[in-house]
Design an enzyme around this catalytic site. Sequence first.
Site, PDB file in Angstrom:
ATOM      1  N   PHE A  13       0.929  -1.217  -0.127  1.00 23.16           N
ATOM      2  CA  PHE A  13      -0.010  -0.040  -0.042  1.00 23.16           C
ATOM      3  C   PHE A  13       0.732   1.275   0.095  1.00 23.16           C
ATOM      4  O   PHE A  13       0.525   2.243  -0.297  1.00 23.16           O
ATOM      5  CB  PHE A  13      -0.871  -0.190   1.224  1.00 23.16           C
ATOM      6  N   LYS A  14       2.167   1.054   0.413  1.00 22.65           N
ATOM      7  CA  LYS A  14       2.863   2.450   0.625  1.00 22.65           C
ATOM      8  C   LYS A  14       3.099   3.002  -0.941  1.00 22.65           C
ATOM      9  O   LYS A  14       3.244   4.208  -0.933  1.00 22.65           O
ATOM     10  CB  LYS A  14       4.363   1.992   1.116  1.00 22.65           C
ATOM     11  N   ASP A  15       2.996   2.340  -1.683  1.00 28.09           N
ATOM     12  CA  ASP A  15       2.966   2.951  -3.236  1.00 28.09           C
ATOM     13  C   ASP A  15       2.161   4.049  -3.562  1.00 28.09           C
ATOM     14  O   ASP A  15       1.996   4.810  -4.152  1.00 28.09           O
ATOM     15  CB  ASP A  15       2.752   1.673  -4.364  1.00 28.09           C
TER      16      ASP A  15
END
Length: 463
Positions: A111-113
Amino acid sequence: MQYVSTRGRAPVLSFDEAMLTGLARDGGLYVPESVPTLGADDIAALAGLPYEDIAFRIMWPFIGGSFTEAEFRAIIARAYDGFGHAARAPLVQLAPNHFLLELFHGPTLAFKDFAMQLIGQLFEAALSRRGDRVTIIGATSGDTGSAAIEAFRGLDAVDVFILFPKGRVSEVQRRQMTTPSESNVHAIAVEGDFDDCQARVKDLFNDFPFRDRVKLAGVNSINWARVLAQVVYYFSAATTLGAPHRKVSFTVPTGNFGDIFAGYVAQKMGLPIERLVIATNQNDILHRTLVTGAYTKEAVVPSISPSMDIQVSSNFERVLFDAYGRDGDAVSQQMEALSSGGAFTVSQGALEYLRERFDSGRASEPETTATIARTFTETGEVLCPHSAVGVKVAEGHADPSVPMVTLATAHPAKFPDAVQAACGIVPPLPKRMQDLYERPERLTGVANDLGAIEALIEEKISA
Ligand SMILES: *Cc1c(COP(=O)(O)O)cnc(C)c1O
């Protein structure tokens, strides 16, 4: 929109200044002076829109003149262009009232993208306008670093240094950091754990002469722009499930409290969220804090969900700031107690504030493994261990009248060993990354020592 520090003693900044600064100079974290709210009609109008349009409508009120509308729309479009799913953050149903929000379709499969791809484009736009360049520094338990390197590789105005705990990230995570060949990318293996890496990054920021000399900028989850980017998918998921006419709950696998803090911001903006559930693995400081009121640091115990192996949860300071009525001195005192004695006690009033808004739970290692196996048998869905912690904790907070959304924070192929041990499946990497195991690696080792890390950074940026 202006941004203030949670410790009340740093300059008030604009959006782009707060973004380029990262950690405030008083050691605090930047938060918006006030949170803009959306009416029910504005929220209802989001349903069914493309992700990029929702992103623009949610984030625009926070940007406050730092970019033009056209610039910001173009930045968002570039940020999500490389995702492998047209919906960007699709929902999958697990059980009658339980949904999985798949946040792992970005370039590094976590999810960090969502935040990092946006922040890469924002930095490039802000710096090229100023004719400036910066040195980005980040600590990672695995996913932040790969996402940052992927977002900043090859950009002209930036050198990026990522500190990761040597031997404590998965092979896929390590390779995602060490295989990009661009010369502005530096993967640094530190002799220590994630909390050491995070502490050294804080030390680098607190060494003001060094900080100014190399123009240090941070992209850890303390960066407000990252939190903001993550607010968007709470709106996209909730409106897909009927918000604002129907309330929705979220369970969030939590380490640094960034992702769940974004849910809290969404709630403050007016999204009708029933419960926000903090899900921790065996490193359960946040769960213990909600239960006991004592925030007590313990040793990190490595788990199969390494991106949540954290005992000092940086973004928790942001919610404490609100829980203490935005009293920067009170927050400073608690943070000083934490750094000197490894603990602080949340006041009764602040604890009530937190308990009104958050539930919490923890999943042990055997529970996490069993959840991967059972979910696969019951639904065919292969969970990564972090997402499995979320699913397990969510099941303990089920309410038949309110849909529960669990955030799936990484693709199972990022953690193939744990997934295979749990359910016998070796999850394949998506096609676009299938040669990852063949690409050559490049990394530098360093001691857990501020001076050594500073020398290394200065040597690499002058090279
Ligand atoms: C970073 C990360 C988390 C924890 O997110 P926080 O914002 O630090 O709470 C959970 N799962 C995965 C896969 C991650 O990469």
